[in-house]
Design an enzyme around this catalytic site. Structure first.
Site, PDB file in Angstrom:
ATOM      1  N   ARG A 105      56.721 113.535  91.265  1.00  0.00           N
ATOM      2  CA  ARG A 105      58.116 113.239  91.811  1.00  0.00           C
ATOM      3  C   ARG A 105      58.209 112.920  93.108  1.00  0.00           C
ATOM      4  O   ARG A 105      57.746 113.961  93.921  1.00  0.00           O
ATOM      5  CB  ARG A 105      59.062 114.198  91.386  1.00  0.00           C
ATOM      6  CG  ARG A 105      60.433 113.635  91.299  1.00  0.00           C
ATOM      7  CD  ARG A 105      61.393 114.479  90.631  1.00  0.00           C
ATOM      8  NE  ARG A 105      61.758 115.506  91.396  1.00  0.00           N
ATOM      9  CZ  ARG A 105      63.018 115.964  91.411  1.00  0.00           C
ATOM     10  NH1 ARG A 105      64.090 115.360  90.820  1.00  0.00           N
ATOM     11  NH2 ARG A 105      63.153 117.177  92.199  1.00  0.00           N
ATOM     12  N   THR A 109      62.144 109.482  97.054  1.00  0.00           N
ATOM     13  CA  THR A 109      63.012 108.487  95.895  1.00  0.00           C
ATOM     14  C   THR A 109      63.301 109.036  94.880  1.00  0.00           C
ATOM     15  O   THR A 109      63.882 108.634  94.175  1.00  0.00           O
ATOM     16  CB  THR A 109      61.967 107.417  95.708  1.00  0.00           C
ATOM     17  OG1 THR A 109      60.979 107.713  95.267  1.00  0.00           O
ATOM     18  CG2 THR A 109      61.516 106.441  96.789  1.00  0.00           C
ATOM     19  N   ASP A 201      60.105 127.127  83.347  1.00  0.00           N
ATOM     20  CA  ASP A 201      59.105 126.094  83.589  1.00  0.00           C
ATOM     21  C   ASP A 201      57.971 126.401  82.639  1.00  0.00           C
ATOM     22  O   ASP A 201      57.295 127.198  82.804  1.00  0.00           O
ATOM     23  CB  ASP A 201      58.702 126.219  85.231  1.00  0.00           C
ATOM     24  CG  ASP A 201      57.495 125.180  85.466  1.00  0.00           C
ATOM     25  OD1 ASP A 201      58.139 124.661  86.187  1.00  0.00           O
ATOM     26  OD2 ASP A 201      56.461 124.893  84.783  1.00  0.00           O
ATOM     27  N   ASP A 204      54.301 126.620  83.878  1.00  0.00           N
ATOM     28  CA  ASP A 204      54.247 128.074  84.793  1.00  0.00           C
ATOM     29  C   ASP A 204      54.129 129.118  83.892  1.00  0.00           C
ATOM     30  O   ASP A 204      53.203 130.149  83.745  1.00  0.00           O
ATOM     31  CB  ASP A 204      55.383 128.180  85.727  1.00  0.00           C
ATOM     32  CG  ASP A 204      55.382 127.664  86.918  1.00  0.00           C
ATOM     33  OD1 ASP A 204      54.379 127.085  87.325  1.00  0.00           O
ATOM     34  OD2 ASP A 204      56.441 127.875  87.469  1.00  0.00           O
TER      35      ASP A 204
END
Ligand code: URA
Length: 210
Positions: A105, A109, A201, A204
């Site tokens: 990502r 933006t 996550d 993770d």
């Protein structure tokens, strides 16, 4: 598949998912559960694969026996968490071809940017199953499917463990032709884009990073 979203409510899937959600579940157990659940989800996502017959000889007599038709299917892992679903599915479908899509990502933006893309040849003739455990905002899933379509894929399904309503809506808007198979549809996304109640996550938890 006729439904846009298939929620796999099988008791074994739901039991394993509960264990995975529990924050006290260790990395090793989480990984093992993900492997097991991926096979149960793969069973569902491949339910309507095209079939043909081939002539074989049983010890008793010849028969026209059912067998999978068409080109070997392609599994495409959306990195990195998609890899946690990959191994189990490959045990079930060892002849599947495998591709990878890497996206990160852009913090300015907030749009997904591609850093890796490699998919099997003749992708246009294969059933493509894109895998990512978490369908959260849908941004990376939509971008990954955009890339797969640009590469020629025409018959795509999306397999995940948990989906947020926001992600499902985003996928439905962008890719209504891509059926989704998931073990659960959770309540919502929090302000950080995590699925709630979720499992944290996924990358993770499966790789033991933080
Ligand atoms: N990705 C994750 O790993 N977890 C979430 O809750 C959302 C996205």
């Amino acid at each position: 598949m006729t439904e846009h979203v298939t929620h796999v409510s099988h008791p074994l899937v739901q039991h394993k998912l509960t264990l995975m959600r529990d924050q006290n579940t260790s990395t090793a157990v989480f990984r093992q559960l993900l492997r097991e659940i991926s096979q149960l989800l793969a069973y569902e996502v491949t339910r309507e694969l095209p079939m043909t017959t081939k002539r074989i000889d049983t010890p008793l007599e010849p028969m026209d026996a059912p067998t999978l038709d068409g080109k070997k299917l392609a599994l495409v892992s959306i990195l990195r968490a998609g890899n946690g679903l990959l191994d189990g599915i490959l045990e079930l479908i060892p002849s599947a071809r495998v591709g990878f899509v890497g996206l990160y990502r852009d913090e300015e933006t907030l749009k997904p940017v591609q850093y890796y893309f490699k998919v099997p040849t003749e992708i246009e003739d294969r059933l493509v199953i894109a895998v990512d455990p978490m369908l959260a905002t849908g941004n990376s899933s939509v971008a990954a499917i955009d890339l797969l379509k640009q590469a020629g894929a025409r018959n795509i399904r999306f397999l995940c463990l948990l989906a947020a309503p926001e992600g499902i809506a985003r996928m439905k808007e962008a890719h209504p032709d891509v059926p989704i198979v998931t073990a659960a549809i959770d309540s919502n996304l929090n302000e950080k884009g995590y699925i709630v109640p979720g499992l944290g996550d996924a990358g993770d938890r499966m790789f033991g990073t933080k």
